[in-house]
Motif scaffolding. Structure first.
Motif, PDB file in Angstrom:
ATOM      1  N   ARG A 126       0.837  -1.210   0.000  1.00 10.51           N
ATOM      2  CA  ARG A 126       0.000   0.000   0.000  1.00 10.51           C
ATOM      3  C   ARG A 126       0.871   1.260   0.000  1.00 10.51           C
ATOM      4  N   GLN A 182      -7.353  -1.454  -2.580  1.00 13.59           N
ATOM      5  CA  GLN A 182      -6.691  -0.163  -2.768  1.00 13.59           C
ATOM      6  C   GLN A 182      -6.086  -0.066  -4.161  1.00 13.59           C
ATOM      7  N   GLU A 229      -8.586   0.727  -6.935  1.00 15.60           N
ATOM      8  CA  GLU A 229      -9.151   2.085  -6.989  1.00 15.60           C
ATOM      9  C   GLU A 229      -8.571   2.881  -8.145  1.00 15.60           C
TER      10      GLU A 229
END
Length: 987
Positions: A425, A470, A473
């Motif tokens: 991330r 994530q 997205e």
């Protein structure tokens, strides 16, 4: 606070990892080259080289193979007969069934097998479970089409006595002249021999024979047993017929010697290419010694070669036994369909010039000698005459390269290893913060729990779905590694099922084979087994491989297979696969079977969940002919040094002309820490790899692009943005490869097959049919490069339109922030100029068309688009346009390349509807005529649903010549759709 159990588990895992590293590095780091055989250390290679030496040095050599003329039959495009092998010092003969097939494509195929004898049939060791016949299933894995028999092929009376002639190919211009004694074949085009089989008499098929046991003798390693043989062939070297030792391992050979060998000559051809994969020049070197040449043959034996050597014929991770020969305006090729260990000698001979032909040099012939340990002699011949003819014919046989999803041809960020899901991330966020585009982040083996595939380490990857969400997205993907070695540990459902279902590779005794790899004790999935293939597919379902999502894809590594404690870092040759074939028979195909099983597993996974049936993405390290149908490859464990950067260009070019164009090399080098200059130059080169991935070893410093610091981060970002801007051109090149087999990046000889000066050039490349010519900087401290321009055409710098003209070599300035990239006159290049975080976010962005005018004043180019992810294109859901600029009328036209016979499907209509607002926002014309000076407008005519929508005017900006730069013009917002028919008039 950790529990005692968890502490012990972690300690055990650490010690196991340490032992694994020690085993691996002891095996490969300290010895490297010495871990792998030379020809002299390989019994069958040494024997066949000696056989060739005898044939060459004996003035009255008579090859012991003849075609029985009475056995020859020809029917419906197939010639059959029997080749007789006369045994040395014996009255006995061996019968070898011959089949020569002639296909509609113009390809010829020669197959030589061995007839089972009723008397004196094979006597194998009683404990052998290996099949008693020659391996004949390579075709099942490699060949998928192109075998329609020729209806026009016909025999004719030969001009030479003792021959059978067959005319075939386009308009009967190809001819196979089959000599009866000694047996040989000349393949001719337009009456001239292009390829010759057994012209030197090296044909050798080691026939089966019974073993006569002698009392056991004590022997040390390297001292081979002396074995008696029932025939009278006492002059042959028998020391490695029945077993062979190397590196502390002994290979038992229950079927005895069974190699096949053949000399293949290319008269008049000085250059040969192909037989990937090797770290050497594109034009293959000679292999019998001499100044600057190799002393060992090129070897094809898929292997895990750690920190491989430069400029070497040594084997690497994959094997494509496909070779092309090139002379002025003529290309031919051969494909040696054999999955066993193979060696290829290359030599050249030059005939004397005719003394009456003043100034004319003699003709060079390239002679090759192909040697395989087992299997059939099975060879395909392609007579061209163009490079594209040869590659298309080969691709029709073995399959065209996969059309990948668009994300797969964008940039991939990888290292061994991103250590936690939060680490992933964080990298994702920092790439965004620094405005660096990327599409995929990768996970190496450390994401698993104790090296157990299909698991996640609960301490470090506790929330994989959140991590993937994530990424999604911004339309980014995750790739996770899955290798073929399955950890041999209790209460691990994958290995429990592997054992209970008996789906693993067996040892020579018939028990499940156990070896050592990253997890320690391991078993290997036998993907030759249809049941194993089906079981493997089930493991990737979302409910089985929990923690994976639709944006999770797969990477197959170590599938040569790599076995740390095995001979030559792979599994023993006397292991047994499905059908009781020995591993020696199938070794080079093994990696493809695993890649194939994973491809179909991903296909099945998404077919269940998504009716659109998305295209799989699976990377492989090991490969064979046909692997191009399944995904991408990379060149393995390279090093962070300048020679490896330099070598990456010819290696990837070689993959392209070998029919596997979706190829790349680890950007930055896998081992070691690149200097910032090297890292920057490598990204600039990587922007021209079809597969573009940065990767690094676990012991290297972190080197994500944002860590380089200025000015390096900005320069690297510029290279990445160049790749993203040109994705329309790259995707169009991939489509061309998918439909014709054409390389995605192309060497000079392929683009200019009549330019002999450029045949050996392998440090510059063309991108598809775009006219883009790149020469990445691969030398430390260089601030410029020399680019060879083969044709009398104008070339222009991509960035500032500086003009060059060929044919000549030109100097192009290349300071660190510059990529040497030229545009060839006569082309139209599509691109998208808006910077985005990922390629998925570019889906509906407008286009720029760059028209590059050369000597003729005309230009053309194509654009292929589809949804970039599904198989809907197979039902017509795509846009395929031809852009043509005609100087006579000063008009740019957009034409539809969709076949006129096809009626729009529902998928077609849906896709075109989704793209109906995607427009051309800019047209740039480079090298515009001086007469355009003063023009302010162009006339735009557009068609909607086949009807004229009227005309309108659009603004034209003129920019005159400056120093050596060409004049250029820009049409801003012409108001035309990328998928529509239209005309822009500049007159």
């Amino acid at each position: 606070m950790l529990t005692l159990y968890e502490s012990q588990r972690r300690l055990t895992a650490f010690l196991l990892l340490l032992l694994t590293f020690c085993a691996y590095f002891t095996l490969v780091v300290s010895v490297k080259h010495e871990n792998f055989k030379t020809c002299d250390q390989s019994g069958f290679c040494k024997r066949n080289r000696a056989y060739a030496d005898t044939a060459s040095s004996t003035s009255l050599w008579q090859a012991p193979y003849s075609l029985d003329a009475s056995s020859v039959k020809f029917e419906q495009g197939i010639l059959t007969g029997t080749v007789l092998k006369k045994l040395i010092n014996s009255d006995e003969t061996v019968r070898l069934p011959l089949t020569i097939s002639f296909y509609e494509s113009g390809t010829a195929r020669v197959t030589l097998d061995e007839e089972r004898r009723q008397k004196g049939d094979i006597v194998l060791r009683h404990d052998s479970k290996a099949k008693k016949q020659r391996y004949n299933e390579a075709e099942k894995w490699a060949i998928v089409g192109g075998t329609s028999l020729s209806s026009g092929a016909a025999t004719s009376k030969g001009s030479e006595k003792g021959t059978t002639n067959v005319h075939y190919g386009p308009a009967g211009t190809f001819e196979a002249v089959i000599r009866h004694e000694p047996f040989g074949i000349d393949f001719k085009r337009d009456g001239v021999a292009q390829v010759k089989f057994n012209d030197k008499g090296f044909l050798n098929l080691e026939h089966w024979r019974p073993k006569v046991e002698k009392p056991a003798e004590d022997k040390k390693e390297g001292e081979e047993a002396v074995v008696a043989e029932s025939s009278k062939e006492v002059t042959e070297d028998q020391s490695t017929w029945w077993d062979e030792s190397f590196g502390g391992n002994t290979d038992s050979k229950p079927k005895g010697p069974e190699s096949v060998a053949l000399d293949i000559s290319f008269p008049g051809y000085q250059h040969v290419f192909g037989v990937a994969e090797h770290a050497g020049p594109l034009s293959l070197k000679e292999t019998r010694g001499g100044d600057g040449q190799y002393s060992d043959p090129y070897r094809l034996y898929n292997s895990d070669v750690f920190e491989y050597e430069m400029d070497s014929p040594m084997t690497l991770y994959g094997a494509i036994p496909f070779m092309q020969a090139q002379k002025k305006d003529s290309t031919v090729g051969v494909f040696w369909l054999n999955a066993a260990e193979t060696w290829i000698d290359v030599t050249k001979s030059t005939s004397s010039a005719n003394p009456l032909s003043l100034g004319i040099l003699g003709s060079t012939t390239t002679n090759t000698h192909w040697i395989s340990e087992s299997g059939l002699l099975d060879v395909f011949v392609f007579l061209g005459p163009k490079p594209q003819d040869v590659i298309t014919a080969y691709s029709e046989l073995t399959g065209f390269t996969q059309l990948p999803q668009q994300f797969a041809i964008a940039y991939h960020q990888c290292r061994w290893n991103y250590v936690t899901d939060e680490d992933v991330r964080d990298v994702d966020r920092k790439m965004d913060k620094h405005r660096i585009p990327y599409d995929v982040i990768w996970l190496d083996i450390e994401y698993t729990e104790g090296k157990k595939y299909f698991t996640w380490d609960p301490m470090t990857f506790a929330d994989p779905l959140g991590m993937e969400k994530q990424l999604d997205e911004h339309e980014r993907k995750l790739v996770a590694i899955i290798d073929p070695h399955i950890k041999n540990e209790g209460n691990y459902h994958v290995v429990d099922e592997l054992k209970s279902k008996d789906l693993a590779v067996h040892n020579k005794e018939g028990n499940i084979y156990e070896g050592w790899c990253w997890p320690g004790s391991s078993h290997w999935v036998d993907c030759f087994n249809p049941a194993a293939h089906s079981w493997w597919k089930s493991l990737f379902r979302y409910d089985k491989f929990k923690g994976t999502a639709k944006n999770t894809w797969i990477w197959n590594d170590m599938n040569e297979p790599s076995v740390f404690n095995g001979p030559e870092t792979t599994m023993p040759k006397d292991n047994l696969h499905y059908g009781n074939w020995e591993h020696r028979d199938v070794h080079n195909i093994n990696g493809m079977t695993f890649h194939n099983a994973t491809y179909h597993a991903i296909l099945a996974r998404d077919k269940e969940e998504d009716k659109n049936n998305v295209r799989p993405f699976v990377l492989t390290r090991s490969f064979y002919s046909g692997s191009q149908r399944l995904g991408a490859m990379w060149t393995g464990d390279n090093q962070a040094d300048w020679p490896h950067l330099e070598a990456s260009i010819p290696m990837i070019l070689s993959m392209g002309i070998s029919g596997f164009p979706f190829a790349g090399a680890d950007v930055g080098g896998f081992f070691g820490n690149p200097s910032k200059e090297l890292l920057t130059r490598w990204y600039q080169a990587g922007a021209f790899y079809p597969f573009f991935r940065g990767h690094a070893h676990i012991d290297t410093r972190r080197r994500e692009p944002y860590l380089a610091g200025e000015p390096y981060t900005q320069i690297i970002t510029q290279a990445l943005r160049l790749r993203y801007a040109l994705l329309p051109a790259w995707y169009t090149a991939f489509h061309e490869a998918h439909t014709t087999g054409a390389p995605i990046i192309r060497p000079n000889y392929y683009v200019h097959p009549g330019d002999e000066k450029g045949f050996a050039i392998d440090d510059q490349l063309y991108v598809g049919s775009t006219g883009l010519l790149a020469k990445p900087v691969t030398t430390e401290g260089a601030d410029g490069v020399d680019i060879y321009l083969a044709d009398k055409e104008k070339y222009f710098d991509y960035f500032d339109y500086w003009m060059y003209e060929g044919p000549t070599t030109v100097k192009v300035a290349a300071p660190l922030d510059t990529i040497p990239l030229l545009m060839q006159g006569g082309h139209i290049i599509p691109r998208r100029d808006r910077p985005r975080r990922s390629s998925g976010l570019m889906r509906y962005d407008p286009f720029t068309l760059v028209i590059v005018l050369g000597h003729s004043g005309d230009a053309n180019g194509t654009l292929y688009l589809d949804d970039g992810e599904s198989f809907d294109y197979e039902e017509g859901a795509y846009i395929h346009r031809l852009f043509e600029y005609t100087s006579a009328t000063a008009t740019l036209m957009s034409r539809d390349l969709t076949p006129a016979s096809s009626s729009p499907s529902k998928k077609t209509k849906e896709y075109l509807k989704s793209m109906e607002k995607v427009r051309v926002e800019k047209i740039i014309v480079v090298n515009v005529p001086e007469s355009w000076n003063g023009k302010k407008e162009v006339e735009v005519s557009e068609e909607l649903e086949g009807k004229s929508a009227g005309t309108r005017m659009a603004e034209l900006e003129w920019h005159g010549k400056v120093e050596g730069r060409a004049a250029w013009a820009v049409v801003r917002d012409p108001g035309v759709l990328i998928g529509g028919g239209w005309r822009v008039g500049f007159a």
